[in-house]
Design a protein around this motif. Structure first.
Motif, PDB file in Angstrom:
ATOM      1  N   TYR A 268       8.918  10.584  13.993  1.00 57.89           N
ATOM      2  CA  TYR A 268       9.659  11.665  13.351  1.00 57.89           C
ATOM      3  C   TYR A 268      11.154  11.483  13.555  1.00 57.89           C
TER       4      TYR A 268
ATOM      5  N   THR B 102      11.064  15.292   9.280  1.00 55.40           N
ATOM      6  CA  THR B 102      12.059  15.815  10.235  1.00 55.40           C
ATOM      7  C   THR B 102      11.483  17.022  10.970  1.00 55.40           C
ATOM      8  N   ILE B 103      11.676  17.032  12.274  1.00 57.66           N
ATOM      9  CA  ILE B 103      11.253  18.164  13.116  1.00 57.66           C
ATOM     10  C   ILE B 103      12.465  18.719  13.834  1.00 57.66           C
TER      11      ILE B 103
ATOM     12  N   LEU C  98       9.061  12.687  20.076  1.00 60.08           N
ATOM     13  CA  LEU C  98       8.897  12.856  18.625  1.00 60.08           C
ATOM     14  C   LEU C  98       9.304  11.590  17.880  1.00 60.08           C
ATOM     15  N   GLU C  99      10.404  10.971  18.320  1.00 58.86           N
ATOM     16  CA  GLU C  99      10.815   9.736  17.675  1.00 58.86           C
ATOM     17  C   GLU C  99       9.783   8.645  17.900  1.00 58.86           C
TER      18      GLU C  99
ATOM     19  N   GLN D 147      10.156  19.768   8.336  1.00 53.80           N
ATOM     20  CA  GLN D 147       8.723  19.992   8.128  1.00 53.80           C
ATOM     21  C   GLN D 147       8.140  20.951   9.167  1.00 53.80           C
TER      22      GLN D 147
ATOM     23  N   GLY E 151       3.422  10.180  12.598  1.00 51.20           N
ATOM     24  CA  GLY E 151       3.884  11.133  11.612  1.00 51.20           C
ATOM     25  C   GLY E 151       5.156  10.663  10.948  1.00 51.20           C
ATOM     26  N   GLU E 152       5.639  11.476  10.011  1.00 52.32           N
ATOM     27  CA  GLU E 152       6.870  11.180   9.311  1.00 52.32           C
ATOM     28  C   GLU E 152       7.548  12.479   8.913  1.00 52.32           C
TER      29      GLU E 152
END
Length: 846
Positions: free
Chosen positions: A738, A715-716, A733-734, A761, A712-713
């Motif tokens: 993300y 910001t979370i 996540l990284e 996002q 994915g791409e």
């Protein structure tokens, strides 16, 4: 016999008749209880008559006189008694002595003989207690005058022969006859006076009875007129006697008219005596009840005498007695309690109508039968022993409980209260008892105990469920850090790394710990549920292979599926865990012995009574239920094991964790089902799981998802109060590509979201946090941006969490601990709107 002699005898006869008058006076005084002085007076009077007789004698020769003094004195002795006779004899003798002459001795002797024979004859007559007849009096006169002739030798010798020859025959002919006639006259007067005296006494007695009688007395004529009344009736009616004598019977009798009164009088004349009841009217107009007895008076020319008894009090007592009996009858026969009386042998002598509903026979059929006959055989000996002990204790009341068996075989639980009935001397003559049917109360107590037990079990399960859920939640947070870091390390290490095996062992142990936490969540009803229509037959058939390899080698597994079985709505994974737990439990019950495990399905229509007997079935609705039945031929379970079967951490195995059956119960509770358990030690156990049937068709088998690599791409925003979870989550996540912003609670998350809303996002947020939890933070975020996509994470199950966000636009849910692959799949589904809708729909509850 010359004229002088005739005149003398006539005068003597007249004087003798005066004796009758004297006798009348004497009898009157006798009725008045004459004193001795009065009797002496009568004697003197008779003596004077004797003097007159001797003063007018018939002279025989010279100074020899003959008169009727012997008749006078002998009858005086016979009818007047000793005192008057002795007085008259004394006067007569004294007078004769005073006259002197050659006949003096004979004259005095005849006086003594006549009076003495009269007294002797009187004594003899009273002893015989009979009235003298004319013959008796003639015989008496003959005896007296033979005595007179016997006194002739007292005359001078020159006169004896002549006197004897001349006077003997006339004396024996005339004097006894005169004695008999005068005696008969006196006897008649005596009889008449006795009759008058008796009549006088009878009248006195009549008046006494009439006036002292407690009952009223009338004398009435044929026309119903009152001729005589007594004082008692005056008191009854309130009238004076003078007023009553002017009235007729119909004036007083409120129930009869003149015709009816005349009919009663005629009936009394015919039957002599009749008796009836009526009501009479008092002077003040009030009525009173009387009992009337009427008898004809044949001697009174058509008159009747009526005896009237005031029975008002008796009538009132009879009415009160009738009411009392009616009340007693209503009480005894109206009560649902059994009321009995038995004799000393225990035989019924009275039972009320309640006996028929308990014993079966009608009350009359119970009489004479033993009261112990109806006691349940199992209770009879104990009842007899308790009854005997009570008799020996001297206590007044015997209370016991037992079961009675009726004719139809039904058992009635009874409570008895029994008292002894005693005679005048305190001896027991019988027993009176009251029995109450407490069968319904016993059933209610049993039902209440059952419900209380179920409530206690439910409360215990609820408490343990809350505890297990809390432990599982915290445990999952810890496992998140362990499993997440192990997962990251596995993705970052090369396949040749020597630490790879260690990490995989850590991951396996963490997975097993997660499964254990999942079972605790399942018991608490907070397990992960994905609800869909499921066919039980297909679900079990797909598990057949894994089930066979999971059980003992000596156990034989058999499956019998019911055709056309309706689907159930549930989570397939959780239902598989139910089947697996029950089959493994059956295998462990068989152990090292050979046995059979039978798995079957079916459809059962259950009513409320059946469901109340099942675990978790108390509040379920009646209807159709699909059932899974697992039966084994193992060792079975005793009552203690059954009571604790579904408690967490309870196990009969040394190595068991005791969560399998607890988790099964939690899953069934979550599916709104019930469990029925049948077990017998040494024979085996049968579990029947009841799940509500549905008309929805089971979904086809799902095709495997595409497992192509994905990154994915964007910001979370990661929000969690546990630093270790924030750290491992950020790295995951990284790893997926993300950029990550982190916040430790809801308030910090809101601040970051407001500042950097355009670049965020998705929000990955924990549910349970201090200050502001995930649910409140979700609402605030939706107010800031209604389109924000939020994924909730929690140690609790998706089913429980999704209930809080149902219909609120939750983007997804992740149950801790989760792997990086699960996180990737969840974020990947957010890429398209369809995937987003499916994810939101997957969180629905049934």
């Amino acid at each position: 016999m010359n004229s002088e002699l005739f005149y003398s005898l006539t005068c003597n006869a007249a004087l003798l008749l005066s004796l009758g008058l004297i006798y009348d006076l004497f009898q009157q005084d006798q009725r008045r209880a004459a004193t001795s002085f009065k009797q002496l007076g009568f004697g003197i009077l008779i003596g004077l008559v004797a003097l007159v007789l001797m003063a007018t004698p018939a002279r025989w020769v010279g100074d020899i006189i003959f008169d009727t003094r012997t008749i006078l004195l002998s009858l005086t002795g016979l009818f007047f008694g000793p005192l008057p006779t002795l007085a008259a004899m004394a006067i007569a003798a004294a007078y004769r002595i005073s006259l002197g002459g050659s006949g003096m001795l004979m004259g005095v002797a005849t006086i003594l003989v006549a009076g003495g024979l009269g007294l002797a004859w009187r004594h003899w007559r009273w002893r015989q207690k009979q009235e003298p007849t004319v013959g008796d009096l003639y015989l008496f006169g003959m005896v007296v005058h033979l005595g007179m002739i016997a006194c002739m030798p007292l005359l001078p010798p020159n006169l004896r022969g002549t006197t004897f020859r001349t006077l003997t025959l006339p004396i024996l002919i005339l004097y006894p006859v005169a004695t008999a006639l005068l005696g008969h006259l006196l006897a008649s007067r005596q009889r008449r006076q006795r009759i008058e005296a008796e009549l006088h006494r009878s009248e006195g007695l009549h008046r006494s009875i009439l006036q002292t009688a407690m009952d009223g007395i009338w004398r009435v004529d044929r026309q119903g007129r009152l001729i005589e009344v007594n004082d008692a009736y005056c008191r009854m009616s309130g009238y004076r006697k003078e007023e009553l004598l002017t009235l007729t019977v119909p004036d007083l009798d409120a129930n009869q008219n003149a015709t009816e009164v005349a009919a009663h009088i005629d009936q009394a004349m015919t039957e002599e005596k009749i008796r009836f009841e009526s009501r009479h009217r008092r002077k003040d107009g009030t009525l009173f009840d009387v009992e009337v007895s009427v008898q004809s008076l044949a001697f009174a020319g058509g008159q009747c005498v009526a005896f009237l008894r005031d029975i008002t009090a008796r009538k009132q007592a009879e009415e009160e007695l009738r009411l009392s009996r009616q009340q007693y009858r209503d009480l005894v026969e109206g009560t649902p309690d059994l009321i009995t009386r038995v004799d000393t042998a225990g035989r019924f002598i009275f039972v009320n109508h309640a006996a028929e509903s308990i014993f079966g026979p009608a009350p009359a059929e119970c009489l004479g039968r033993s009261s112990f006959e109806f006691i349940h055989p199992a209770d009879r000996a104990a009842t007899e022993a308790a009854f005997a002990a009570w008799l020996g204790s001297g206590e007044d009341l015997f209370i016991c409980e037992n079961r009675q068996v009726g004719r139809d075989g039904r058992e009635h639980h009874m409570t008895w209260s029994i008292r002894a009935e005693r005679g005048r001397r305190g001896k027991i003559t019988g027993f009176a008892g009251t029995g109450r049917d407490i069968t319904a109360m016993k059933h209610a107590e049993t039902e209440r105990s059952r419900l209380e037990n179920q409530l206690q079990q439910a409360q215990r399960r609820e408490s343990l469920g809350v505890l297990a859920g809390g432990i599982a939640h915290d445990f999952n947070n810890i496992l998140m850090a362990i499993l997440g870091n192990a997962d990251l390390a596995l993705t970052r290490l090369s396949p040749e790394s020597p630490a790879l095996d260690n990490l995989r062992q850590i991951e396996t142990a963490a997975r097993r710990a997660a499964d254990l936490a999942g079972q605790m969540l399942a018991y608490s009803g907070r397990g992960r549920f994905v609800i869909e229509p499921i066919g039980l037959n297909r679900l079990i058939e797909e598990m057949t292979h894994i089930l066979r390899v999971s059980i003992s080698k000596k156990a034989v597994l058999r499956f019998v599926g019911s055709p056309e079985l309706p689907s159930v709505e549930g989570d397939a994974t959780q239902l598989r865990q139910i089947v697996m737990n029950l089959v493994i439990n059956a295998s462990e019950a068989i152990g090292d012995r050979s046995g059979v495990i039978s798995v079957s399905t079916g459809l059962q229509t259950c009513d409320h009574a059946y469901l109340r007997g099942a675990t978790l079935g108390e509040e379920l609705p009646a209807g159709d239920y699909a059932c899974i039945e697992v039966a084994d031929t193992g060792c079975g379970m005793d009552a203690h094991t059954l009571a604790h079967l579904f408690e967490p951490f309870f196990s009969t195995k040394f190595t068991g964790r005791g969560l399998g059956m607890a988790a099964t119960l939690g899953i069934v509770r979550g599916h709104k089902g019930a469990i029925q358990v049948y077990s017998e030690v040494g024979k085996g156990t049968t579990f029947k799981v009841l799940l509500p049937a549905t008309s929805r068709a089971a979904a086809p088998a799902a095709s495997p998802e595409d497992q192509a690599p994905w990154h994915g791409e964007g910001t979370i925003l990661l929000v969690d109060d546990e630093e270790v979870i924030r750290t491992v989550g950020r790295e995951m996540l990284e790893e997926l590509g993300y950029q990550v912003l982190v916040a430790e609670d809801g308030r910090e998350a809101l601040t970051l979201f407001r500042e950097r809303q355009r670049e965020i996002q998705c929000v990955l947020m924990d549910l349970t946090m201090p200050h502001m939890d995930g649910e409140q933070a979700f609402r605030e975020l939706r107010q800031i941006d209604p389109g924000v996509r939020v994924i909730i994470t929690s140690g609790y199950s998706e089913q429980e969490v999704s209930q809080k966000f149902l219909g609120k636009g939750l983007a997804g849910f992740l149950q801790k601990p989760f792997r990086i692959s699960t996180l990737r799949d969840t974020l990947r589904r957010l890429e398209t709107p369809v995937s987003h809708d499916q994810t939101a729909g997957a969180a629905r509850d049934e």
